[in-house]
Design a protein around this motif. Sequence first.
Motif, mmCIF file in Angstrom:
data_model
loop_
_atom_site.group_PDB
_atom_site.id
_atom_site.type_symbol
_atom_site.label_atom_id
_atom_site.label_comp_id
_atom_site.label_asym_id
_atom_site.label_seq_id
_atom_site.Cartn_x
_atom_site.Cartn_y
_atom_site.Cartn_z
ATOM 1 N N THR A 1 6.983 57.565 -0.437
ATOM 2 C CA THR A 1 8.241 57.920 -1.085
ATOM 3 C C THR A 1 8.018 58.084 -2.581
ATOM 4 O O THR A 1 7.434 57.221 -3.233
ATOM 5 N N SER B 1 11.259 71.731 3.541
ATOM 6 C CA SER B 1 11.880 70.409 3.628
ATOM 7 C C SER B 1 13.328 70.547 4.045
ATOM 8 O O SER B 1 13.940 71.617 3.927
ATOM 9 N N THR C 1 17.973 63.197 -1.161
ATOM 10 C CA THR C 1 16.772 62.958 -0.358
ATOM 11 C C THR C 1 16.169 64.296 0.037
ATOM 12 O O THR C 1 16.900 65.230 0.390
ATOM 13 N N ARG D 1 13.027 65.559 2.684
ATOM 14 C CA ARG D 1 12.032 65.106 3.659
ATOM 15 C C ARG D 1 11.356 66.316 4.308
ATOM 16 O O ARG D 1 12.019 67.132 4.950
ATOM 17 N N SER E 1 15.987 60.700 10.044
ATOM 18 C CA SER E 1 14.767 59.951 9.743
ATOM 19 C C SER E 1 14.643 58.741 10.655
ATOM 20 O O SER E 1 13.549 58.422 11.144
ATOM 21 N N ALA F 1 5.942 59.446 7.422
ATOM 22 C CA ALA F 1 6.351 60.801 7.067
ATOM 23 C C ALA F 1 5.145 61.719 6.956
ATOM 24 O O ALA F 1 4.086 61.333 6.464
ATOM 25 N N VAL G 1 8.195 61.986 0.854
ATOM 26 C CA VAL G 1 9.648 61.850 0.885
ATOM 27 C C VAL G 1 10.137 61.564 -0.539
ATOM 28 O O VAL G 1 9.585 60.715 -1.243
ATOM 29 N N GLU H 1 13.400 60.531 -2.997
ATOM 30 C CA GLU H 1 14.731 59.925 -3.057
ATOM 31 C C GLU H 1 15.123 59.753 -4.521
ATOM 32 O O GLU H 1 14.347 59.207 -5.312
#
Length: 528
Positions: free
Chosen positions: A2, A70, A85, A87, A505, A516, A520, A522
């Motif tokens: 992350t 993404s 977010t 991902r 997720s 992941a 990722v 955030e």
Amino acid sequence: MTAVDAGYGEIARAMAGALHAGAGAGWTAATLQLRHTGGAVTCRAWSDVHEHLTVDFVPIAMSLGGKPPSALEVRLTADGGYTFTARPDVAAVSPGMLVFDAGFRYPGHPRPGLPRPAGTEPTTAPTDPAVLAEVTGLASEFAGLYTAIKGTPPPWPAGRTEAEVAAAEARIGVRLPEDLRALYLVADGDPAESGLLGPYSHHGLDQLVADYLEGEPGSYGWEDGLHDDGVVFEPAPFGRMKRLSRNDWWVTFGGDRAMNYLAVDLDPATDGRPGQVFEYGRDIYGPLRLVSGSITDMLTEAVSAVRAGKYEDPGGTYLSPETGLRGGDERSYHEIVSKAAEVDLAEAVAGVVAPELVQLLYVNDAADVNLAVFEPLGSLRQLSINRARSVTPSIAGLPELESLQIEAGQVDLAALAGHPALWDLELTRVGSPVEVAVLATLPRLLRLNLEGSAVRDWGEVCALPGLKVLRVDAQQIPELLACGKPLPPLAALFVSGQTTLRQMSELRTAFGHGDADGEVVEISGTLT
């Protein structure tokens, strides 16, 4: 892994600002989701008072060009606080899509590597002299007729040499049909659309090579995605072409220059001919369309028409021989029965013209229907029952059926037991609890859609031995996760309705994919 920002800070703020501008008044929470595929960006937005919001996301989409594909989400509160977010391991949200095995293909959708048909190895052998003489003679006669009509020869590019054709074949790894080789020795394409192949024209040799090598080798690739319907229909007459979505040994060589394309088939079915010609493209939905037994046959038909004075001269370089290559009033591959509750279905089936050619049937707004009534449609491969009161899916007499879609208040699933070909089953908006256990008797079941249906035991869904693709709705997810059984090793999971990136997720982790695939991101912030 992350990351806190990773270059997304301005994008996050821009998404929050665009969402705030489009949310209107009276809301307390709003969500904006973008799906960035690398080539396109799609948008969905809503708030707690509006199911759909219009958000100007185009400037944001332009800024995503350098970012990896993404799913992106911003959740915004009325006081300006937002959470962002991104991902790369979630394919889409609202509706949600998780792909665990991108290489999985449905039946009839082969990946590259199909066995090589005999006689297709590239060689340096010259074109068959008899075929070359015939093709050259037909082209020469056409050129003379064209010149007499137009007052000028057809503006064909000069033909290629044997060595150039062989070099092109070496690049694509396949020897072309002898008459196509001969055609390239006469003219390297027909960009002026002179009418040599009737309503079609052949591309230059270099374009043939480029088209073959683009993406997966070969031609077509119809509905190969996991999200696609996927049932492959057979071209008529049956038995001449293999029922596949794509083939390494289909070679696109021309078309009508209106997004319909011609290809030669070097890997025919039992009753077909190597070198037969088929059409695919914008106007060909469902089965491929067989055009002719060979390029030589196409040339013969065009020359014969012009020789007999059966042509139109629209001016310019165009000449339009009156051939049957475009086809006529062939029987469609599908049927629709509307307002089925008001129809005697047995009489409707008895009145179908050429029932042996029907491969797809829609039945809309039925009352109580037993699917055995459709047994005279013995070639049926996909059957869709929409908005019925109750359905008894007696399909033992439909041995070719691969896909059954039922939307009904009640379904007697016991009638499905043991069907040998069914690999796709949709049971949507079924009011009475669905007994899934019988589905374990379907040896080929790969895909199951239960959106909007009451399911008695989700553990029985998890126990389906060959299940690879599951479709559910957002309200069913808690039941699926709470069933207490190991979740099936799916290739893909689709979730309809509004889902959050966090939910998708969590689902990904629940299906055994916790780490992941990529970074990722955030971010939290506040609009000021």
